[in-house]
Write an enzyme that holds these catalytic residues in place. Structure first.
Site, PDB file in Angstrom:
ATOM      1  N   GLY A 279       0.818  -1.205   0.000  1.00  0.00           N
ATOM      2  CA  GLY A 279       0.000   0.000   0.000  1.00  0.00           C
ATOM      3  C   GLY A 279       0.847   1.246   0.000  1.00  0.00           C
ATOM      4  O   GLY A 279       2.072   1.192   0.180  1.00  0.00           O
ATOM      5  N   PRO A 280       0.242   2.399  -0.219  1.00  0.00           N
ATOM      6  CA  PRO A 280       0.976   3.663  -0.245  1.00  0.00           C
ATOM      7  C   PRO A 280       1.581   3.985   1.119  1.00  0.00           C
ATOM      8  O   PRO A 280       1.201   3.381   2.136  1.00  0.00           O
ATOM      9  CB  PRO A 280      -0.085   4.700  -0.632  1.00  0.00           C
ATOM     10  CG  PRO A 280      -1.333   3.960  -0.884  1.00  0.00           C
ATOM     11  CD  PRO A 280      -1.187   2.559  -0.446  1.00  0.00           C
ATOM     12  N   PRO A 281       2.505   4.943   1.168  1.00  0.00           N
ATOM     13  CA  PRO A 281       3.094   5.323   2.468  1.00  0.00           C
ATOM     14  C   PRO A 281       2.049   5.915   3.404  1.00  0.00           C
ATOM     15  O   PRO A 281       1.136   6.614   2.988  1.00  0.00           O
ATOM     16  CB  PRO A 281       4.142   6.383   2.079  1.00  0.00           C
ATOM     17  CG  PRO A 281       4.414   6.156   0.629  1.00  0.00           C
ATOM     18  CD  PRO A 281       3.142   5.641   0.043  1.00  0.00           C
ATOM     19  N   GLY A 282       2.206   5.610   4.674  1.00  0.00           N
ATOM     20  CA  GLY A 282       1.363   6.233   5.691  1.00  0.00           C
ATOM     21  C   GLY A 282       0.004   5.619   5.912  1.00  0.00           C
ATOM     22  O   GLY A 282      -0.827   6.226   6.577  1.00  0.00           O
ATOM     23  N   VAL A 283      -0.254   4.423   5.370  1.00  0.00           N
ATOM     24  CA  VAL A 283      -1.580   3.816   5.565  1.00  0.00           C
ATOM     25  C   VAL A 283      -1.592   2.832   6.734  1.00  0.00           C
ATOM     26  O   VAL A 283      -2.633   2.255   7.025  1.00  0.00           O
ATOM     27  CB  VAL A 283      -2.058   3.108   4.276  1.00  0.00           C
ATOM     28  CG1 VAL A 283      -2.288   4.105   3.173  1.00  0.00           C
ATOM     29  CG2 VAL A 283      -1.084   2.033   3.842  1.00  0.00           C
ATOM     30  N   GLY A 284      -0.443   2.634   7.402  1.00  0.00           N
ATOM     31  CA  GLY A 284      -0.448   1.800   8.606  1.00  0.00           C
ATOM     32  C   GLY A 284       0.059   0.393   8.413  1.00  0.00           C
ATOM     33  O   GLY A 284      -0.359  -0.492   9.155  1.00  0.00           O
ATOM     34  N   LYS A 285       0.950   0.176   7.477  1.00  0.00           N
ATOM     35  CA  LYS A 285       1.439  -1.194   7.249  1.00  0.00           C
ATOM     36  C   LYS A 285       2.264  -1.703   8.439  1.00  0.00           C
ATOM     37  O   LYS A 285       2.058  -2.810   8.915  1.00  0.00           O
ATOM     38  CB  LYS A 285       2.277  -1.237   5.962  1.00  0.00           C
ATOM     39  CG  LYS A 285       1.518  -0.853   4.702  1.00  0.00           C
ATOM     40  CD  LYS A 285       2.361  -1.021   3.458  1.00  0.00           C
ATOM     41  CE  LYS A 285       3.527  -0.061   3.406  1.00  0.00           C
ATOM     42  NZ  LYS A 285       3.095   1.350   3.332  1.00  0.00           N
ATOM     43  N   THR A 286       3.168  -0.872   8.903  1.00  0.00           N
ATOM     44  CA  THR A 286       4.019  -1.295  10.018  1.00  0.00           C
ATOM     45  C   THR A 286       3.205  -1.503  11.284  1.00  0.00           C
ATOM     46  O   THR A 286       3.406  -2.487  12.008  1.00  0.00           O
ATOM     47  CB  THR A 286       5.115  -0.246  10.267  1.00  0.00           C
ATOM     48  OG1 THR A 286       5.881  -0.074   9.068  1.00  0.00           O
ATOM     49  CG2 THR A 286       6.044  -0.685  11.378  1.00  0.00           C
TER      50      THR A 286
ATOM     51  N   SER B   3      -3.951   2.251 -18.656  1.00  0.00           N
ATOM     52  CA  SER B   3      -5.307   2.414 -18.132  1.00  0.00           C
ATOM     53  C   SER B   3      -5.994   3.659 -18.667  1.00  0.00           C
ATOM     54  O   SER B   3      -7.082   3.986 -18.204  1.00  0.00           O
ATOM     55  CB  SER B   3      -5.281   2.468 -16.598  1.00  0.00           C
ATOM     56  OG  SER B   3      -4.602   3.613 -16.168  1.00  0.00           O
TER      57      SER B   3
ATOM     58  N   LYS C 176      -8.658   3.943  -7.325  1.00  0.00           N
ATOM     59  CA  LYS C 176      -9.287   4.854  -8.278  1.00  0.00           C
ATOM     60  C   LYS C 176     -10.677   5.283  -7.812  1.00  0.00           C
ATOM     61  O   LYS C 176     -11.070   6.441  -7.997  1.00  0.00           O
ATOM     62  CB  LYS C 176      -9.352   4.179  -9.651  1.00  0.00           C
ATOM     63  CG  LYS C 176      -7.970   3.970 -10.278  1.00  0.00           C
ATOM     64  CD  LYS C 176      -8.042   3.206 -11.591  1.00  0.00           C
ATOM     65  CE  LYS C 176      -6.650   3.038 -12.196  1.00  0.00           C
ATOM     66  NZ  LYS C 176      -6.643   2.276 -13.445  1.00  0.00           N
TER      67      LYS C 176
END
Length: 819
Positions: free
Chosen positions: A404-411, A726, A769
């Site tokens: 996912g993009p940075p800052g979405v809470g993966k860690t 796309s 999107k």
């Protein structure tokens, strides 16, 4: 008292104090009994008539004051200075002490004062910066008869009640002897009471039951309400019956405290004795030459570590060989240090040590919901993963990939998984790693050789089954030192990591019980064989409502706690928070949102300090004072002939992508592309141009339009590189809109790739999107029919209010756009 006197003492009158006969001894008289002859700290007022009928009151809140006490008191200067000044002007220098409860003396009313208090004489008055200190000599109980002033300084009319007692009665004498014995029993246990008893013996006869009872109550540590009950009990025999249980309880507590103190002292003496004996033993062993050297101590240390471990036979054989080698090496040789470090690592690993998994789905949901707002589909996927592990008995050997993009809470999701399982958590980043020895360790032939990161992780967490997070796995590099991504193939393959071989340890290590969680922003840079070993879980960006919940529940409280600012000091309105999200932090994650909120906290802290404010309110009206002008304005969907809004996916999340087609002139036929387009998008544009050129009549446009038209196709934000399959459908619609001279009259966005025959091909990033469309206020989109399943899997809150058209061929798109 006459009516005139009643009027003079009316609290509503402005000059009532000046008419008080007790206050008519001059304003210059100072209260310093230590300098007055004839007075002493232990002086007693012998006759009742020496005490006044009117007396000022001071409330006390720790415990009541007894007539048998002589004790220093400290009061607040600002609150009670006027009262003490007026007491100083009285000839008797007496004041009434009343116990008002243990809640403090602020906000009192006359109803909070008890009926019974103690009149005391004030000695040794001393004023300090914020306090007034004096010695209070207890005189006699008083009963409040009438309130003269119900506001500070409190003034009341009192009477001094009799204390019925038959000192010669057998029961009274028996209680008196019990109290005296209790006091004598308390003295050797707690010497703190010795000074109090000395004052008592100097002032009273032991055969006076009234003062004796008051003194016994005063030296106990009973609660204030119990002591006030004793003070309010006037018959001496009934008072003695209440005090004796309190004194016995005090003795029991003192005995218990003494026993605890004796035990602590005994333990300390035992430890000191053991310390001296050990030091003497060391000296004796050194003198006799039988003390152990460093080598023997090292060997014993390593063998002690092995006692609590379940070491595999092959590893144990290697350790024994190394211990035998260590026993014959000189401690100063380089090989001794190398062997010792090797044994230190081998014996520090948690061989056979496992933590118990907590496979409770309800607990897992609770942890995930507590730590994260939104991400409902991700949470559900993790719960499914844990449910599968419940039937297997463990969740080891699994590899999760959070994309996912940075800052979405993966860690933080990885950390929550570890907490839900009850496992230890270890994280290290592989971003920028170029040396495969970071994964598999260095060989021991090199100076400064160390094991790989995985062995270091097991040593730190001290169990064989932790959750290990490999962060930024898509940012690994390659160099002449090897390929770390290839080294991870063995680590992340459940069939191979049962016998993982670290080059430094040179023994087989079982990693099959470890739960690996990897994170990445994109999948493009991850090698195919490595990606094949991992199970993907996608974390897309957040919509405004989710960001609002995250900011309220997590980001804002965390920032206030970090700054140690109470929540009530900074009031951030919900409208202002929504404006921060929409005007300053539109990225897919919440990292930029946290930075903007941190700016608000910092600037609000400056205002609180410089302006001496109690609180700061941040609203939409003054938000620009904190953050400046908004970075993002409300997006205006471009309209007009040849203008169409497309949807794009980026590593930072979804985005809207307007595409413009315009006719430059009619001198010659031509087609021009701008907007820093990549090769794939240039091909899509040429396909769209060819398709429209061949089907103009079919779609109701002038068949000769492009014969003499020079057409320019532009994608705005030309400084940003754009590529990806796309945008074919969007470009085709823009060219057709230009040829039909018909603009799209409503907010509409689309995505999809087109073939030369008009087939609409599926694309990726549908969730991102759709989020981008909602963020821009577009609730009608056109998607490829092959992506219907991707849309159906979206959570309901993303699909709410959306109108979606699915297209197999471009005719379906044209029917929606141009009716």
């Amino acid at each position: 008292m006459s009516d005139d006197q009643d009027r003079r003492h009316d609290p509503e009158g402005p000059e009532w104090l000046q008419d008080d006969p007790d206050a008519a001894h001059g304003e210059d008289e100072q209260l310093d009994l230590g300098d007055q002859p004839g007075d002493s700290q232990h002086a007693v007022v012998p006759a009742r008539e020496a005490l006044p009928e009117r007396i000022y009151l001071l409330p006390i809140h720790n415990r009541p004051f007894f007539p048998a006490q002589v004790q220093p008191l400290v009061i607040n200067r600002e609150r009670w200075e006027e009262t003490i000044e007026r007491v100083a002007k009285t000839p008797h220098h007496a004041v009434g002490l009343a116990f008002v409860g243990e809640g403090g003396v602020e906000g009192l009313s006359h109803d909070d004062f008890p009926e019974i208090g103690t009149a005391v004489k004030v000695h040794k008055l001393q004023g300090e910066e914020n306090q007034i200190q004096f010695i209070a000599q207890g005189m006699q109980r008083f009963r409040i008869q009438r309130w003269i002033s119900r506001k500070p300084p409190y003034l009341v009319e009192v009477s001094y009640p009799r204390e019925p007692v038959d000192a010669e009665a057998d029961e009274t004498r028996a209680y008196a002897m019990s109290l005296i014995n209790g006091i004598k029993e308390l003295l050797p246990i707690n010497p703190l009471y010795g000074e109090e008893l000395k004052h008592y013996l100097n002032r009273f006869s032991p055969h006076e039951p009234g003062p004796l009872t008051d003194f016994a109550a005063a030296i106990t540590s009973a609660k204030g309400r119990e002591l006030q009950d004793v003070l309010a009990t006037l018959p001496v025999l009934a008072r003695m019956q209440k005090v004796l249980p309190l004194l016995r309880k005090e003795i029991e507590v003192a005995q218990l405290q003494s026993e605890i103190s004796d035990q602590v002292n005994a333990q300390m003496q035992e430890r000191q004795r053991e310390f001296f004996l050990r030091e003497q033993l060391k000296v004796i062993q050194r003198e006799l030459g039988i003390s152990k050297d460093d080598r023997e101590n090292d060997v014993d240390t390593f063998r002690d570590r092995l006692e609590s471990l379940v070491v595999p036979p092959k590893v144990l054989t290697r350790i024994e060989e190394e211990l035998d080698k260590l026993a014959v090496l000189e401690t100063g040789s380089p090989e001794y240090g190398t062997t010792r470090n090797y044994l230190d690592w081998l014996t520090s690993l948690p061989w056979g040590v496992h933590s118990q998994d907590q496979l409770d789905l309800a607990h897992a949901r609770e942890v995930l919901d507590r730590d994260h707002d939104g991400l409902a589909d991700v949470k559900e996927r993790i719960v499914e993963f844990l449910a599968e592990g419940t039937f297997k008995g463990d969740v080891g050997g699994s590899i999760l990939l959070l994309v996912g993009p940075p800052g979405v809470g993966k860690t933080s999701i990885g950390r929550s998984i570890a907490e839900a399982l009850g496992r230890e958590f270890y994280r290290f980043s592989v971003g920028g790693m170029r040396d495969e020895a970071e994964i598999k360790g260095h060989r021991r032939t090199y100076i400064g050789a160390m094991p790989g990161k995985l062995v270091q992780a097991l040593k730190e967490v001290e169990v064989e089954n932790p959750v290990i997070m490999l962060d930024e796995i898509d940012k690994m590099g390659q160099s002449f030192q090897g390929d770390p991504a290839s080294a991870l193939l063995e680590v992340l393959d459940p069939e191979q990591n049962v016998d993982f071989l670290d080059h430094y340890l040179d023994v087989r290590l079982d990693l099959s019980k470890v739960l690996f969680v990897c994170t990445a922003n994109t999948l493009d840079a991850i090698p195919g064989p490595l990606l094949d070993r991992m199970e993907q879980i996608r974390l897309s960006g957040y919509i405004a409502e989710e960001k609002l919940a995250i900011a309220r529940h997590h980001l804002w409280p965390k920032l206030l706690k970090r700054a140690n600012i109470p929540k009530k000091r900074i009031n951030l309105t919900e409208a202002a928070l929504r404006q921060v999200i929409e005007g300053y932090a539109r990225e897919a994650g919440v990292r930029q949102l946290e930075k903007q909120l941190h700016r608000i906290v910092r600037k609000a802290a400056v205002k609180l300090l410089e302006n001496d404010q109690q609180s700061a309110k941040v609203s939409v009206k003054n938000l620009e004072e904190y953050l400046g002008a908004p970075l993002f304005r409300k997006e205006q969907v471009l309209k007009g002939e040849g203008v169409v809004t497309g949807l794009a996916w980026t590593a930072m999340g979804g985005a809207t992508l307007p595409i413009e087609a315009g006719k430059v002139h009619s001198l010659t036929r031509g087609f021009k592309l701008t907007g820093k387009l990549g090769e794939v998008m240039q091909e899509s544009a040429n396909i769209a141009y060819s398709y429209v050129l061949g089907h103009l009549a079919e779609y109701g446009a002038d068949a000769d339009f492009f014969d003499s038209a020079f057409v320019h196709l532009h994608v705005p934000e030309g400084a940003t590189p754009k590529d990806g399959p796309s945008a074919g459908v969007t470009m085709t619609t823009a060219l057709l809109s230009l040829a039909r001279h018909q603009a799209i009259d409503r907010p509409l966005a689309m995505t999809g790739e087109l073939t030369l025959t008009g087939q609409v091909l599926p694309v990726g990033g549908i969730r991102e999107k759709v989020i981008a469309a909602r963020r821009s206020g577009i609730f009608e989109v056109v998607l490829p029919d092959a992506n219907r399943r991707d849309y159906d899997e979206l959570p309901d809150h993303l699909k709410e209010g959306m109108t979606v058209h699915f297209a197999r061929r471009y005719q379906d798109v044209a029917r929606v756009v141009f009716d």
